[in-house]
Design a protein around this motif. Structure first.
Motif, mmCIF file in Angstrom:
data_model
loop_
_atom_site.group_PDB
_atom_site.id
_atom_site.type_symbol
_atom_site.label_atom_id
_atom_site.label_comp_id
_atom_site.label_asym_id
_atom_site.label_seq_id
_atom_site.Cartn_x
_atom_site.Cartn_y
_atom_site.Cartn_z
ATOM 1 N N ALA A 249 0.738 -1.298 -0.032
ATOM 2 C CA ALA A 249 -0.240 0.041 0.148
ATOM 3 C C ALA A 249 0.882 1.279 -0.135
ATOM 4 O O ALA A 249 1.956 1.248 0.523
ATOM 5 N N PHE A 250 0.452 2.257 -0.696
ATOM 6 C CA PHE A 250 1.052 3.780 -0.683
ATOM 7 C C PHE A 250 -0.193 4.614 -0.096
ATOM 8 O O PHE A 250 -0.980 5.050 -1.031
ATOM 9 N N HIS A 251 0.056 5.014 1.023
ATOM 10 C CA HIS A 251 -1.048 6.076 1.658
ATOM 11 C C HIS A 251 -0.682 7.370 1.536
ATOM 12 O O HIS A 251 0.532 7.755 1.921
ATOM 13 N N VAL A 252 -1.495 8.282 0.898
ATOM 14 C CA VAL A 252 -1.108 9.465 0.379
ATOM 15 C C VAL A 252 -2.391 10.437 0.921
ATOM 16 O O VAL A 252 -3.366 10.098 0.559
ATOM 17 N N PRO A 253 -2.086 11.401 1.777
ATOM 18 C CA PRO A 253 -3.430 11.983 2.359
ATOM 19 C C PRO A 253 -3.883 12.953 1.004
ATOM 20 O O PRO A 253 -3.279 13.188 0.120
ATOM 21 N N ALA A 254 -5.179 13.036 0.943
ATOM 22 C CA ALA A 254 -5.879 13.599 -0.003
ATOM 23 C C ALA A 254 -5.701 15.307 -0.039
ATOM 24 O O ALA A 254 -5.024 15.718 1.174
ATOM 25 N N GLY A 255 -6.036 15.741 -0.938
ATOM 26 C CA GLY A 255 -5.561 17.259 -1.089
ATOM 27 C C GLY A 255 -4.939 17.796 -2.186
ATOM 28 O O GLY A 255 -4.497 16.956 -3.030
#
Length: 152
Positions: A55-61
């Motif tokens: 997984a690669f978790h990137v915050p929205a925005g």
């Protein structure tokens, strides 16, 4: 004449400066927008493009600079500083530098990918990796990007 480098040329220079163990650059006969949509969709696509990544978790925005968390298949975790802009993605952790770049070219897209280690102490490992697997892994990555873009 401008001295600015396009994103692919900039990634090529970065790869040379880092003595990257993996660098590949190819023409993909698909529209830039289709190819870059895959590269820029880090949470959905990066785990499909990097075999050991779970997984690669990137915050929205909408900001072009973000903190992300990579989770590898064995459960290892690494935080990355991500710079994402049109045609340019640079991901840096304390150990790894990864990057992708793309520009429209001749009715298709010139796409590049790099993988390198950051600590100079790891340069011998990076050199060996580059000699044994770097070219093949880089071309495989570009091939997966092209395949994912065809599916869009």
């Amino acid at each position: 004449m401008s001295n600015d480098l396009d994103p692919v040329r900039r990634l090529r220079v970065l790869a040379a400066g880092l003595h990257a163990g993996m660098y590949a650059e190819e023409h993909i006969p698909l529209p830039y927008e289709q190819v870059w949509a895959v590269a820029a969709d880090l949470p959905a696509e990066l785990p499909r493009l990097v075999p050991f990544l779970h997984a690669f978790h990137v915050p929205a925005g909408d900001t072009d600079r973000k903190q992300a968390l990579a989770v590898a298949r064995p459960g290892l975790r690494e935080e990355f500083d991500v710079r994402l802009a049109s045609g340019w993605c640079l991901m840096q952790s304390r150990l790894i530098v990864g990057g992708m770049a793309a520009v429209p070219e001749g009715g298709g897209t010139r796409f590049a990918v790099l993988g390198a280690t950051r600590p100079t102490a790891l340069r011998p490992v990076q050199w060996l990796y580059g000699r044994l697997l770097g070219d093949r892994r880089g071309r495989a990555f570009v091939g997966r990007v092209a395949e994912r873009a065809r599916l869009r």
